[in-house]
Design a protein around this motif. Structure first.
Motif, PDB file in Angstrom:
ATOM      1  N   TRP A   1       0.805  -1.225   0.000  1.00  0.00           N
ATOM      2  CA  TRP A   1       0.000   0.000   0.000  1.00  0.00           C
ATOM      3  C   TRP A   1       0.840   1.278   0.000  1.00  0.00           C
ATOM      4  CZ3 TRP A   1      -1.251  -3.706   4.066  1.00  0.00           C
ATOM      5  CH2 TRP A   1      -2.220  -4.630   3.626  1.00  0.00           C
ATOM      6  N   LYS A   2       2.171   1.083  -0.038  1.00  0.00           N
ATOM      7  CA  LYS A   2       3.097   2.232  -0.028  1.00  0.00           C
ATOM      8  C   LYS A   2       2.740   3.195   1.100  1.00  0.00           C
ATOM      9  CE  LYS A   2       4.213   1.870  -4.941  1.00  0.00           C
ATOM     10  NZ  LYS A   2       3.666   0.498  -5.033  1.00  0.00           N
ATOM     11  N   SER A   3       2.603   2.610   2.268  1.00  0.00           N
ATOM     12  CA  SER A   3       2.195   3.370   3.444  1.00  0.00           C
ATOM     13  C   SER A   3       3.037   2.934   4.638  1.00  0.00           C
ATOM     14  CB  SER A   3       0.704   3.145   3.704  1.00  0.00           C
ATOM     15  OG  SER A   3       0.431   1.759   3.807  1.00  0.00           O
ATOM     16  N   PHE A   4       2.810   3.599   5.772  1.00  0.00           N
ATOM     17  CA  PHE A   4       3.570   3.307   6.982  1.00  0.00           C
ATOM     18  C   PHE A   4       2.784   2.372   7.895  1.00  0.00           C
ATOM     19  CE2 PHE A   4       6.259   7.470   6.978  1.00  0.00           C
ATOM     20  CZ  PHE A   4       7.078   6.918   6.007  1.00  0.00           C
ATOM     21  N   VAL A   5       3.527   1.575   8.659  1.00  0.00           N
ATOM     22  CA  VAL A   5       2.950   0.627   9.603  1.00  0.00           C
ATOM     23  C   VAL A   5       3.069   1.206  11.013  1.00  0.00           C
ATOM     24  CG1 VAL A   5       3.128  -1.713  10.562  1.00  0.00           C
ATOM     25  CG2 VAL A   5       3.558  -1.310   8.120  1.00  0.00           C
ATOM     26  N   PHE A   6       1.994   1.107  11.778  1.00  0.00           N
ATOM     27  CA  PHE A   6       2.014   1.574  13.157  1.00  0.00           C
ATOM     28  C   PHE A   6       3.056   0.814  13.975  1.00  0.00           C
ATOM     29  CE2 PHE A   6      -2.334   2.994  12.091  1.00  0.00           C
ATOM     30  CZ  PHE A   6      -2.305   4.286  12.611  1.00  0.00           C
ATOM     31  N   ASP A   7       3.696   1.531  14.902  1.00  0.00           N
ATOM     32  CA  ASP A   7       4.659   0.919  15.810  1.00  0.00           C
ATOM     33  C   ASP A   7       3.906   0.411  17.042  1.00  0.00           C
ATOM     34  OD1 ASP A   7       6.662   0.170  17.508  1.00  0.00           O
ATOM     35  OD2 ASP A   7       7.852   2.004  17.300  1.00  0.00           O
ATOM     36  N   TYR A   8       3.544  -0.863  17.008  1.00  0.00           N
ATOM     37  CA  TYR A   8       2.740  -1.440  18.081  1.00  0.00           C
ATOM     38  C   TYR A   8       3.536  -1.658  19.361  1.00  0.00           C
ATOM     39  CZ  TYR A   8       0.063  -2.446  13.872  1.00  0.00           C
ATOM     40  OH  TYR A   8      -0.597  -2.340  12.667  1.00  0.00           O
ATOM     41  N   SER A   9       4.849  -1.424  19.316  1.00  0.00           N
ATOM     42  CA  SER A   9       5.649  -1.575  20.528  1.00  0.00           C
ATOM     43  C   SER A   9       5.491  -0.387  21.464  1.00  0.00           C
ATOM     44  CB  SER A   9       7.138  -1.734  20.163  1.00  0.00           C
ATOM     45  OG  SER A   9       7.671  -0.511  19.656  1.00  0.00           O
ATOM     46  N   LYS A  10       4.975   0.736  20.965  1.00  0.00           N
ATOM     47  CA  LYS A  10       4.820   1.936  21.785  1.00  0.00           C
ATOM     48  C   LYS A  10       3.447   1.938  22.453  1.00  0.00           C
ATOM     49  CE  LYS A  10       7.789   4.850  18.892  1.00  0.00           C
ATOM     50  NZ  LYS A  10       7.802   5.962  17.907  1.00  0.00           N
ATOM     51  N   GLY A  11       3.455   2.104  23.773  1.00  0.00           N
ATOM     52  CA  GLY A  11       2.202   2.147  24.503  1.00  0.00           C
ATOM     53  C   GLY A  11       1.297   3.257  24.020  1.00  0.00           C
ATOM     54  N   GLU A  12       1.863   4.418  23.704  1.00  0.00           N
ATOM     55  CA  GLU A  12       1.056   5.547  23.273  1.00  0.00           C
ATOM     56  C   GLU A  12       0.349   5.269  21.944  1.00  0.00           C
ATOM     57  OE1 GLU A  12       4.701   7.242  25.491  1.00  0.00           O
ATOM     58  OE2 GLU A  12       4.244   5.594  24.104  1.00  0.00           O
ATOM     59  N   VAL A  13       1.032   4.558  21.048  1.00  0.00           N
ATOM     60  CA  VAL A  13       0.411   4.209  19.761  1.00  0.00           C
ATOM     61  C   VAL A  13      -0.708   3.197  19.976  1.00  0.00           C
ATOM     62  CG1 VAL A  13       0.812   3.145  17.508  1.00  0.00           C
ATOM     63  CG2 VAL A  13       2.469   4.782  18.432  1.00  0.00           C
ATOM     64  N   ARG A  14      -0.479   2.231  20.839  1.00  0.00           N
ATOM     65  CA  ARG A  14      -1.541   1.275  21.145  1.00  0.00           C
ATOM     66  C   ARG A  14      -2.746   1.987  21.758  1.00  0.00           C
ATOM     67  NH1 ARG A  14       2.901  -1.553  23.271  1.00  0.00           N
ATOM     68  NH2 ARG A  14       2.120  -1.360  25.414  1.00  0.00           N
ATOM     69  N   SER A  15      -2.492   2.936  22.654  1.00  0.00           N
ATOM     70  CA  SER A  15      -3.595   3.683  23.263  1.00  0.00           C
ATOM     71  C   SER A  15      -4.347   4.508  22.226  1.00  0.00           C
ATOM     72  CB  SER A  15      -3.069   4.599  24.375  1.00  0.00           C
ATOM     73  OG  SER A  15      -2.629   3.856  25.489  1.00  0.00           O
ATOM     74  N   PHE A  16      -3.622   5.080  21.282  1.00  0.00           N
ATOM     75  CA  PHE A  16      -4.243   5.845  20.198  1.00  0.00           C
ATOM     76  C   PHE A  16      -5.214   4.958  19.413  1.00  0.00           C
ATOM     77  CE2 PHE A  16      -4.048   6.854  15.622  1.00  0.00           C
ATOM     78  CZ  PHE A  16      -4.540   8.145  15.610  1.00  0.00           C
ATOM     79  N   LEU A  17      -4.755   3.777  19.035  1.00  0.00           N
ATOM     80  CA  LEU A  17      -5.590   2.885  18.235  1.00  0.00           C
ATOM     81  C   LEU A  17      -6.747   2.300  19.049  1.00  0.00           C
ATOM     82  CD1 LEU A  17      -2.796   1.070  16.194  1.00  0.00           C
ATOM     83  CD2 LEU A  17      -4.504   2.665  15.303  1.00  0.00           C
ATOM     84  N   LEU A  18      -6.475   1.906  20.282  1.00  0.00           N
ATOM     85  CA  LEU A  18      -7.555   1.410  21.135  1.00  0.00           C
ATOM     86  C   LEU A  18      -8.639   2.469  21.309  1.00  0.00           C
ATOM     87  CD1 LEU A  18      -5.642  -0.441  24.009  1.00  0.00           C
ATOM     88  CD2 LEU A  18      -6.890  -1.482  22.133  1.00  0.00           C
ATOM     89  N   SER A  19      -8.216   3.704  21.500  1.00  0.00           N
ATOM     90  CA  SER A  19      -9.174   4.793  21.692  1.00  0.00           C
ATOM     91  C   SER A  19      -9.992   5.030  20.434  1.00  0.00           C
ATOM     92  CB  SER A  19      -8.448   6.074  22.108  1.00  0.00           C
ATOM     93  OG  SER A  19      -7.842   5.924  23.373  1.00  0.00           O
TER      94      SER A  19
END
Length: 632
Positions: free
Chosen positions: A273-291
């Motif tokens: 998709w020529k796009s970026f992958v979320f960094d699931y190792s970061k708690g803040e990124v996980r919280s962003f997606l969960l929210s």
């Protein structure tokens, strides 16, 4: 609706831990008395400013303040800001470069190609209390779940007004009336979160808390969902936590570092998709997606989320030639797996009457099993194996189908390994694949008969149902997101016949408990005969918990078959409750005159048998006369 509450130390703890599910009440732009409170996460930024309509778009007049804690959040209260005010952040990154950024937590956005965020409130007077109290029973494993998949921008257009798409509030009536009439239990919207490129169909999301403004305001979308609920129709939203676009105003390189995306390019870049992958190792990124996931169910009353491209999240080597193994040397993305489990755990904890759906195209085990059993915790999984094998089989000239009989029968052997949805989705009618009708072989008569047979087979097979718009009336043309569906085809009887067949299948699926109650339980299916490859006929029984049954016999050749004997477990009168060759659907009314008496002739290992007339390229459903019951 007042969402905002100040950020506490506990919020910061949950945010960094990766378990915060209500960040939309803390970050972003929130109207409070006298103005607006802005908050944005940019831990490596040197400076952050908010600017917009309220200050003449002066980038530097409102510097934000970094919180005196380890959150990395910048905040500012700006007086005099009003609802509808456009704004952006100017983030001076760790690299010293200033970038204009949209608000990752914006509730509303400027219509593309503009990319400003818009200060908005989400107040709305919902009228769907009755649905919300009962919605769980409409989507559970024992319910007749049949899903109509819709791309809002191309379902129907207005040619008299520059071929524009319908607005949310227009769709509330037209789509609601149509789905109700057709008998689908749910609609599933291709992603409606804001996305800059319309041609991505919504799968390249920049704003995970804002519905696209192409079709109206947030309240307009709420009205659409509310109206569907009041008609007894559930709403599933497509959601994309697997990747995001690289547009400069979006999440990419947000604070001058790879904040939301992986640092290592071998994990960060997705070649498909020529796009970026979320960094699931970061708690803040996980919280962003969960929210984000919780937001659409909490605020917009969505009844479920279909999670896109799960396979790409699970495997570090997915579509990659260069990849980084995990700490054990394997190809599994352990961080993404843990995120998916947490996603499902928290959603079912907070909303036990919804379901999540995984688009997962590999043989990953226990996708739809609980996390305490070692599964990923999804409610349902798309049955991509059934879809691929079925469409491959149907594409073959019937004269050769006997050589591919195993493609038809193999799916049953894993049909209950997951809680499956049978998807005939948008992915099967794009990129040169042609329409469902166009995939069918031979002349027009056989194409339409094959399509009716395909839908009959899908509704008889174990699993919940999903059909992409246009398929239900046999659209000839491949789906084009820039054009309306070809509704004019309904002027022609063969297309109206297919539409009527789908409507009647939805009604029958809903009415007959044997066809839906044990969709996800092997007790609901029993082969009668899967070995008649020479004549390309299969037969099986679908059963309910109380013992009701429906016999399904499918003839995959254009040859009418007389005196075709099928073993059955009960004697007496059997009623033909469905025939895909009915003249109502464009067929020739070849069948069993609505009924047939079981004979005391053992066959297929059963005490009784039926001597049937099978229509060419046709399906017949029969049930014992004494099993007929009122619609339940």
């Amino acid at each position: 609706m007042a969402f905002y509450s100040p950020i506490t130390d506990y919020d910061v703890y949950l945010f960094k831990e990766g378990t915060h599910t209500r960040l939309y009440r803390k970050l972003g732009a929130h109207l409070i008395e006298g103005g607006c409170h802005f908050a944005v996460w940019a831990p490596s930024a040197r400076e952050v400013y908010v600017f917009g309509d309220f200050n003449g778009w002066d980038k530097f007049s409102y510097p934000m303040k970094r919180r005196p804690d380890p959150s990395g959040i910048w905040e500012l209260f700006v007086p005099g800001v009003w609802k509808g005010c456009k704004y952006k952040y100017f983030v001076v990154g760790a690299d010293g470069v200033g970038r204009e950024k949209s608000d990752p937590f914006a509730f509303f956005c400027e219509q593309p190609p503009g990319n400003a965020s818009i200060v908005w409130d989400l107040s709305y007077n919902w009228q769907d209390d009755k649905w919300m109290k009962e919605r769980g029973r409409h989507i559970d494993y024992h319910a007749p779940v049949s899903i109509y998949e819709v791309h809002l921008g191309s379902w129907r257009r207005v040619p008299e007004d520059q071929n524009r798409s319908l607005h949310y509030w227009e769709l509330a009536y037209w789509l609601g009336e149509y789905v109700k009439e057709m008998g689908f239990s749910h609609v599933e919207f291709l992603p409606i979160m804001e996305h800059p490129f319309y041609g991505s169909w919504g799968y390249q999301i920049t704003n995970y808390f804002a519905p696209t403004s192409r079709y109206g305001t947030p309240q307009d979308l709420m009205y659409l969902i509310d109206s569907l609920h009041q008609r007894g129709i559930g709403v599933i939203l497509d959601w994309v936590p697997s990747h995001f676009p690289t547009d400069e105003h979006g999440l990419a390189f947000f604070d001058g570092t790879h904040l939301y995306e992986y640092e290592d390019w071998r994990k960060r870049w997705h070649p498909d998709w020529k796009s970026f992958v979320f960094d699931y190792s970061k708690g803040e990124v996980r919280s962003f997606l969960l929210s984000s996931a919780h937001f659409w169910i909490d605020v917009y009353h969505a009844d479920g989320l279909r999670v896109d491209a799960v396979a790409s999240m699970l495997y570090l080597d997915y579509s990659r030639t260069e990849w980084v193994p995990n700490i054990y040397g394997g190809k599994e993305n352990l961080e993404a797996i843990e995120f998916l489990r947490k996603l499902n755990e928290t959603l079912y904890r907070d909303f036990p009457d919804i379901h999540t759906f995984a688009e997962e195209s590999t043989a990953w085990p226990m996708v739809s099993k609980p996390t305490y059993m070692g599964g990923l915790g999804f409610g349902y999984k798309w049955n991509m194996g059934w879809m691929n094998d079925t469409l491959f089989y149907f594409s073959k000239d019937p004269i050769y189908r006997k050589y591919y009989h195993d493609k038809l029968t193999f799916s049953v052997w894993y049909a209950f390994s997951e809680n499956f949805v049978l998807p005939l989705s948008h992915d099967e009618v794009v990129h040169g694949k042609g329409s469902l009708l166009g995939k069918m072989p031979k002349d027009d008569w056989q194409k339409f008969a094959n399509l009716r047979l395909l839908f009959s087979y899908m509704y008889a097979f174990p699993g919940k149902k999903l059909l992409f718009m246009g398929g239900e009336f046999g659209q000839w043309r491949e789906w084009d997101h820039n054009q309306s569906l070809d509704w004019h085809l309904l002027e022609y009887f063969p297309h109206r016949g297919v539409q009527r067949l789908v409507k009647d299948l939805n009604e029958l699926y809903r009415k007959e408990r044997a066809l839906h109650e044990l969709d996800c339980d092997p007790a609901g299916f029993e082969w009668v005969d899967f070995s008649d490859y020479e004549q390309s006929v299969i037969s099986f029984l679908r059963k309910s918990k109380s013992g009701e049954m429906v016999l399904v016999v499918l003839n995959f050749t254009p040859v009418q078959r007389y005196n075709y004997r099928v073993g059955v477990p009960k004697g007496g009168l059997w009623l033909e409750v469905f025939n895909s060759d009915s003249e109502l659907y464009g067929g020739a009314n070849i069948g069993n005159m609505g009924r047939v008496m079981a004979e005391d002739v053992p066959f297929h290992g059963r005490q009784y048998s039926l001597s049937l007339t099978l229509p060419p390229l046709g399906a017949v459903f029969l049930k014992p006369a004494y099993d007929i019951c009122p619609q339940g």
